[in-house]
Design a protein around this motif. Structure first.
Motif, short mmCIF file in Angstrom:
data_model
loop_
_atom_site.label_atom_id
_atom_site.label_comp_id
_atom_site.label_asym_id
_atom_site.label_seq_id
_atom_site.Cartn_x
_atom_site.Cartn_y
_atom_site.Cartn_z
N TYR A 9 34.26 44.26 52.74
CA TYR A 9 34.70 45.75 52.21
C TYR A 9 35.96 46.24 51.93
O TYR A 9 36.20 46.84 51.11
CB TYR A 9 33.75 46.69 53.08
N MET A 10 36.82 45.58 52.84
CA MET A 10 38.33 45.98 52.68
C MET A 10 38.79 45.17 51.39
O MET A 10 39.55 45.73 50.51
CB MET A 10 39.10 45.35 53.98
N GLU A 11 38.31 44.18 50.98
CA GLU A 11 38.80 43.40 50.07
C GLU A 11 38.32 44.35 48.57
O GLU A 11 39.07 44.22 47.77
CB GLU A 11 38.33 41.90 49.81
N ALA A 12 36.99 44.52 48.59
CA ALA A 12 36.32 45.42 47.52
C ALA A 12 37.24 46.60 47.24
O ALA A 12 37.66 47.10 46.18
CB ALA A 12 34.92 45.77 47.72
N GLY A 13 37.71 47.41 48.34
CA GLY A 13 38.35 48.47 48.52
C GLY A 13 39.81 48.24 47.72
O GLY A 13 40.56 49.09 47.02
N SER A 14 40.47 47.03 48.27
CA SER A 14 41.51 46.65 47.67
C SER A 14 41.59 46.64 46.13
O SER A 14 42.53 46.76 45.37
CB SER A 14 42.17 45.65 48.28
N TRP A 15 40.45 46.08 45.69
CA TRP A 15 40.34 45.68 44.21
C TRP A 15 40.39 47.21 43.44
O TRP A 15 41.15 47.05 42.60
CB TRP A 15 39.02 45.10 44.08
N ILE A 16 39.76 48.02 43.82
CA ILE A 16 39.83 49.36 43.14
C ILE A 16 41.02 49.93 43.18
O ILE A 16 41.40 50.59 42.20
CB ILE A 16 38.65 50.14 43.41
N ARG A 17 41.87 49.91 44.30
CA ARG A 17 43.12 50.17 44.60
C ARG A 17 44.30 49.41 43.47
O ARG A 17 44.94 50.06 43.03
CB ARG A 17 43.77 50.24 45.95
N ARG A 18 43.70 48.25 43.35
CA ARG A 18 44.77 47.33 42.36
C ARG A 18 44.45 47.90 40.97
O ARG A 18 45.47 48.01 40.03
CB ARG A 18 44.48 45.74 42.56
N MET A 19 43.32 48.22 40.57
CA MET A 19 43.11 48.58 39.33
C MET A 19 43.64 50.10 39.07
O MET A 19 44.45 50.39 38.15
CB MET A 19 41.56 48.86 39.03
N PHE A 20 43.94 51.02 39.96
CA PHE A 20 44.44 52.21 40.14
C PHE A 20 45.88 51.91 39.75
O PHE A 20 46.60 52.58 39.03
CB PHE A 20 44.25 53.19 41.49
N GLU A 21 46.34 51.19 40.70
CA GLU A 21 47.95 50.94 40.68
C GLU A 21 48.16 50.19 39.11
O GLU A 21 49.22 50.62 38.28
CB GLU A 21 48.49 49.95 41.67
N GLU A 22 47.37 49.37 38.55
CA GLU A 22 47.40 48.83 37.18
C GLU A 22 47.43 50.04 36.30
O GLU A 22 48.15 50.15 35.16
CB GLU A 22 46.36 47.80 36.89
N GLY A 23 46.69 50.77 36.42
CA GLY A 23 46.60 52.20 35.48
C GLY A 23 47.84 52.90 35.71
O GLY A 23 48.24 53.24 34.48
#
Length: 168
Positions: A9-23
């Motif tokens: 779950y932490m990895e999945a949460g990190s994934w959406i955060r990475r997408m946010f930072e990419e945005g």
């Protein structure tokens, strides 16, 4: 040591955060007006001046204890005003005692799931969906079951009906 389920779950949460930072990076590169960031549900505009003025006025208003804890469901006066607004907006009777205020949609969904679901039940969600829903289901001790949307990403009511069973 951390539980594998939590690690996932932490990895999945990190994934959406990475997408946010990419945005954020793409906004700097191509201009904010050219990037539509749908990752975290942040507003795409600043609050209107009327809202900021109301916040300033609220800070100036001498109300004892206004910076302390509030009742769990929210201030009764706010709940009543919101209920009256929603009742008029939707043409249904609604009282403030049936309104619960939360900090964001995540808190509201988790509270709702925990209120009506038993451990092991499942939540239907159209696919594609916000990956945070899996976390909300985890907290409610439930599981997510996806149901495909139609070609225009609208709800496919027959697919939803077919997916319902005693654990839904």
């Amino acid at each position: 040591s951390i539980a594998t389920k939590i690690e996932n779950y932490m990895e999945a949460g990190s994934w959406i955060r990475r997408m946010f930072e990419e945005g954020d990076q793409l906004k700097r590169q191509y201009g904010e007006e050219n990037v539509y960031d749908l990752t975290l549900g942040n507003p795409m505009g600043d609050p209107p001046e009327e809202f900021r003025r109301a916040l300033r006025d609220a800070l100036e208003e001498p109300i004892p204890g206004k910076h302390g804890y509030m009742p769990n469901a929210g201030y009764p006066s706010v709940r009543s005003k919101l209920a009256a607004y929603l009742a008029e907006e939707h043409g249904v009777p609604l009282e403030g005692r049936y309104v619960v205020l939360t900090v964001g949609a995540a808190g509201a969904l988790i509270d709702a799931f925990k209120s009506v679901m038993n451990p092991g039940e499942e939540i239907l969600t159209p696919s594609p969906y916000f990956v945070g829903y899996e976390h909300y289901a985890f907290i409610a001790d439930a599981t997510i079951k996806t149901v495909p949307s139609d070609a225009k990403f609208h709800l496919d009511v027959s697919a939803i009906e077919d997916a319902i069973w005693e654990k839904t």
